[in-house]
Design a protein around this motif. Structure first.
Motif, PDB file in Angstrom:
ATOM      1  N   SER A  48       0.800  -1.225  -0.055  1.00 32.69           N
ATOM      2  CA  SER A  48       0.101  -0.144  -0.032  1.00 32.69           C
ATOM      3  C   SER A  48       0.953   1.207  -0.031  1.00 32.69           C
ATOM      4  N   SER A  49       0.529   2.380  -0.739  1.00 32.56           N
ATOM      5  CA  SER A  49       1.061   3.382  -0.736  1.00 32.56           C
ATOM      6  C   SER A  49       0.531   4.565   0.335  1.00 32.56           C
ATOM      7  N   PHE A  50      -0.738   4.083   0.917  1.00 34.63           N
ATOM      8  CA  PHE A  50      -1.479   4.893   1.833  1.00 34.63           C
ATOM      9  C   PHE A  50      -1.652   6.243   1.266  1.00 34.63           C
ATOM     10  N   GLY A  51      -1.984   5.984  -0.099  1.00 33.39           N
ATOM     11  CA  GLY A  51      -2.413   7.252  -1.017  1.00 33.39           C
ATOM     12  C   GLY A  51      -3.582   7.616  -1.003  1.00 33.39           C
ATOM     13  N   ALA A  52      -4.351   8.277  -2.198  1.00 32.64           N
ATOM     14  CA  ALA A  52      -5.413   8.955  -2.389  1.00 32.64           C
ATOM     15  C   ALA A  52      -6.798   7.678  -1.945  1.00 32.64           C
ATOM     16  N   GLU A  53      -6.524   6.502  -2.701  1.00 31.98           N
ATOM     17  CA  GLU A  53      -7.672   5.649  -2.355  1.00 31.98           C
ATOM     18  C   GLU A  53      -7.395   4.576  -1.611  1.00 31.98           C
ATOM     19  N   ALA A  55      -7.414   3.931   1.407  1.00 33.44           N
ATOM     20  CA  ALA A  55      -8.033   3.619   2.613  1.00 33.44           C
ATOM     21  C   ALA A  55      -9.173   2.307   2.401  1.00 33.44           C
ATOM     22  N   VAL A  56      -9.716   2.400   1.287  1.00 33.14           N
ATOM     23  CA  VAL A  56     -10.627   1.316   1.021  1.00 33.14           C
ATOM     24  C   VAL A  56      -9.949  -0.229   1.101  1.00 33.14           C
ATOM     25  N   LEU A  57      -8.932  -0.394   0.176  1.00 23.54           N
ATOM     26  CA  LEU A  57      -8.548  -1.595   0.333  1.00 23.54           C
ATOM     27  C   LEU A  57      -7.949  -2.072   1.745  1.00 23.54           C
ATOM     28  N   LEU A  58      -7.253  -1.168   2.527  1.00 23.59           N
ATOM     29  CA  LEU A  58      -6.770  -1.353   3.730  1.00 23.59           C
ATOM     30  C   LEU A  58      -8.047  -1.716   4.611  1.00 23.59           C
ATOM     31  N   GLU A  81       1.935  14.658   4.757  1.00 27.04           N
ATOM     32  CA  GLU A  81       0.369  14.138   4.710  1.00 27.04           C
ATOM     33  C   GLU A  81       0.499  12.717   4.560  1.00 27.04           C
ATOM     34  N   THR A  82       1.181  12.132   3.767  1.00 30.61           N
ATOM     35  CA  THR A  82       1.059  10.604   3.425  1.00 30.61           C
ATOM     36  C   THR A  82       1.467   9.930   4.691  1.00 30.61           C
ATOM     37  N   LEU A  83       2.468  10.571   5.264  1.00 30.06           N
ATOM     38  CA  LEU A  83       3.113   9.669   6.555  1.00 30.06           C
ATOM     39  C   LEU A  83       1.932   9.834   7.699  1.00 30.06           C
ATOM     40  N   ARG A  84       1.362  10.731   8.026  1.00 32.41           N
ATOM     41  CA  ARG A  84       0.341  11.073   8.710  1.00 32.41           C
ATOM     42  C   ARG A  84      -0.791  10.506   8.377  1.00 32.41           C
ATOM     43  N   HIS A  85      -1.177  10.340   7.382  1.00 32.49           N
ATOM     44  CA  HIS A  85      -2.424   9.536   6.928  1.00 32.49           C
ATOM     45  C   HIS A  85      -2.145   7.916   7.291  1.00 32.49           C
ATOM     46  N   ARG A  86      -1.024   7.414   6.966  1.00 34.09           N
ATOM     47  CA  ARG A  86      -0.583   6.229   7.115  1.00 34.09           C
ATOM     48  C   ARG A  86      -0.715   5.980   8.797  1.00 34.09           C
ATOM     49  N   ASP A  87      -0.276   6.767   9.602  1.00 37.21           N
ATOM     50  CA  ASP A  87      -0.337   6.565  10.888  1.00 37.21           C
ATOM     51  C   ASP A  87      -1.776   6.421  11.463  1.00 37.21           C
ATOM     52  N   ARG A  88      -2.558   7.371  10.838  1.00 38.24           N
ATOM     53  CA  ARG A  88      -3.818   7.394  11.344  1.00 38.24           C
ATOM     54  C   ARG A  88      -4.600   6.129  10.947  1.00 38.24           C
ATOM     55  N   ALA A 184     -17.627   6.094  -2.533  1.00 42.79           N
ATOM     56  CA  ALA A 184     -19.140   5.844  -1.856  1.00 42.79           C
ATOM     57  C   ALA A 184     -18.873   4.763  -0.602  1.00 42.79           C
ATOM     58  N   TYR A 185     -17.599   4.005  -0.987  1.00 45.11           N
ATOM     59  CA  TYR A 185     -17.418   2.806   0.142  1.00 45.11           C
ATOM     60  C   TYR A 185     -16.391   3.881   1.368  1.00 45.11           C
ATOM     61  N   ARG A 186     -15.621   4.498   0.908  1.00 51.66           N
ATOM     62  CA  ARG A 186     -15.015   5.491   2.025  1.00 51.66           C
ATOM     63  C   ARG A 186     -16.088   6.165   2.814  1.00 51.66           C
ATOM     64  N   VAL A 187     -17.124   6.641   2.244  1.00 48.49           N
ATOM     65  CA  VAL A 187     -18.027   7.635   2.866  1.00 48.49           C
ATOM     66  C   VAL A 187     -18.945   6.746   3.735  1.00 48.49           C
ATOM     67  N   ALA A 188     -19.387   5.612   3.187  1.00 49.11           N
ATOM     68  CA  ALA A 188     -20.136   4.638   4.004  1.00 49.11           C
ATOM     69  C   ALA A 188     -19.604   4.140   5.194  1.00 49.11           C
ATOM     70  N   HIS A 189     -18.203   3.950   5.168  1.00 50.79           N
ATOM     71  CA  HIS A 189     -17.318   3.274   6.355  1.00 50.79           C
ATOM     72  C   HIS A 189     -16.545   4.260   7.106  1.00 50.79           C
ATOM     73  N   ASN A 190     -16.921   5.518   6.761  1.00 48.84           N
ATOM     74  CA  ASN A 190     -16.556   6.627   7.471  1.00 48.84           C
ATOM     75  C   ASN A 190     -14.859   6.719   7.699  1.00 48.84           C
ATOM     76  N   LEU A 191     -14.212   6.360   6.466  1.00 46.50           N
ATOM     77  CA  LEU A 191     -12.844   6.116   6.256  1.00 46.50           C
ATOM     78  C   LEU A 191     -12.191   7.739   5.974  1.00 46.50           C
ATOM     79  N   PRO A 192     -11.298   8.003   6.633  1.00 45.12           N
ATOM     80  CA  PRO A 192     -10.740   9.276   6.394  1.00 45.12           C
ATOM     81  C   PRO A 192     -10.311   9.326   4.859  1.00 45.12           C
TER      82      PRO A 192
END
Length: 243
Positions: A48-53, A55-58, A81-88, A184-192
């Motif tokens: 994972s790149s912990f990039g734009a999309e 969160a869904v696969l993770l 921002e990517t490193l902080r997104h990863r940690d979150r 839609a999946y990201r929003v439905a599951h309240n993923l950042p």
């Protein structure tokens, strides 16, 4: 090509073909379950790149098995921002085995002493900071999971859910998902969301090689803009050839 490498590549091609025949159109969470719990249990990682999309696969892998190793390529050139997104995301999803893989410092000193290889030879920079570290990180595994989707580039438009590359089986569980389904999946599951997405970054890689995409632009226009480069190289054979 040595005999061992040739044998590994043939094994991967044969095994990928057999799995495609066995599991057909299965994808998403169902495909992840089969691959991580049955076919490659203990022998598969998610990259994972912990990039734009990402969160869904993770999120999907966290539902199936939070202990599946997650490989993250920390190139030394990423956005903060990517490193902080990863940690979150790691904390939120309870992922227990996230491996941050860095390039070999000796090789960096020898091949990119000034840190500007990205500007002078982006293919060589990607090889140094992504391709070679990933090959080392995946050495213990027989298969790995990618986040590629067909909508992302023309080159990915015909990708199967299961393929082979460099002697490994590659699983693409989200291959048919489009941008609308992912959101839609990201929003439905309240993923950042990745914090740079709202600022116009649609595909996020290393900071020097990632730009905003103008409204109406193609998804990956912001990656290596001004060049014909569309892939970092981790989805090619280690020798740079096509799969």
């Amino acid at each position: 090509m040595n005999a061992l490498n040739a044998d590994a590549k043939q094994w991967a091609r044969d095994h990928a073909a057999a799995l495609r025949n066995l599991y057909g159109p299965l994808e998403g969470e169902g495909l992840l379950k089969v691959m991580t719990q049955l076919e490659f249990r203990g022998r598969i990682a998610l990259v994972s790149s912990f990039g734009a999309e990402s969160a869904v696969l993770l999120h999907l892998i966290s539902k199936v098995d939070r202990t599946v190793p997650v490989v993250f390529l920390d190139t030394g050139k990423l956005f903060g921002e990517t490193l902080r997104h990863r940690d979150r995301l790691v904390k939120m999803l309870g992922l227990t085995d996230v491996r941050s893989i860095e390039p070999d410092p000796v090789e960096v000193d020898a091949r990119d002493p000034d840190g500007v290889l990205w500007r002078d030879n982006p293919n060589a920079c990607c090889r140094l900071r992504k391709v070679e570290p990933l090959a080392r990180a995946l050495g213990e595994f027989d298969a790995w999971i990618t986040g590629r989707k067909r909508f992302q580039t023309n080159e990915r438009a015909l990708l199967p859910t299961i393929e082979a590359g460099d002697g490994k089986v590659k699983i693409n569980p989200l291959i048919s998902w489009d941008a609308e389904a992912l959101e839609a999946y990201r929003v439905a599951h309240n993923l950042p969301a990745h914090p740079l997405v709202e600022d116009g970054y649609l595909s996020i890689g290393c900071m020097p090689c990632t730009d905003r995409v103008i409204p109406g632009g193609d998804y990956r226009d912001g990656r290596w803009s001004g060049t014909d480069k569309k892939e970092c190289g981790i989805h090619l054979e280690i020798d740079g050839s096509g799969i």
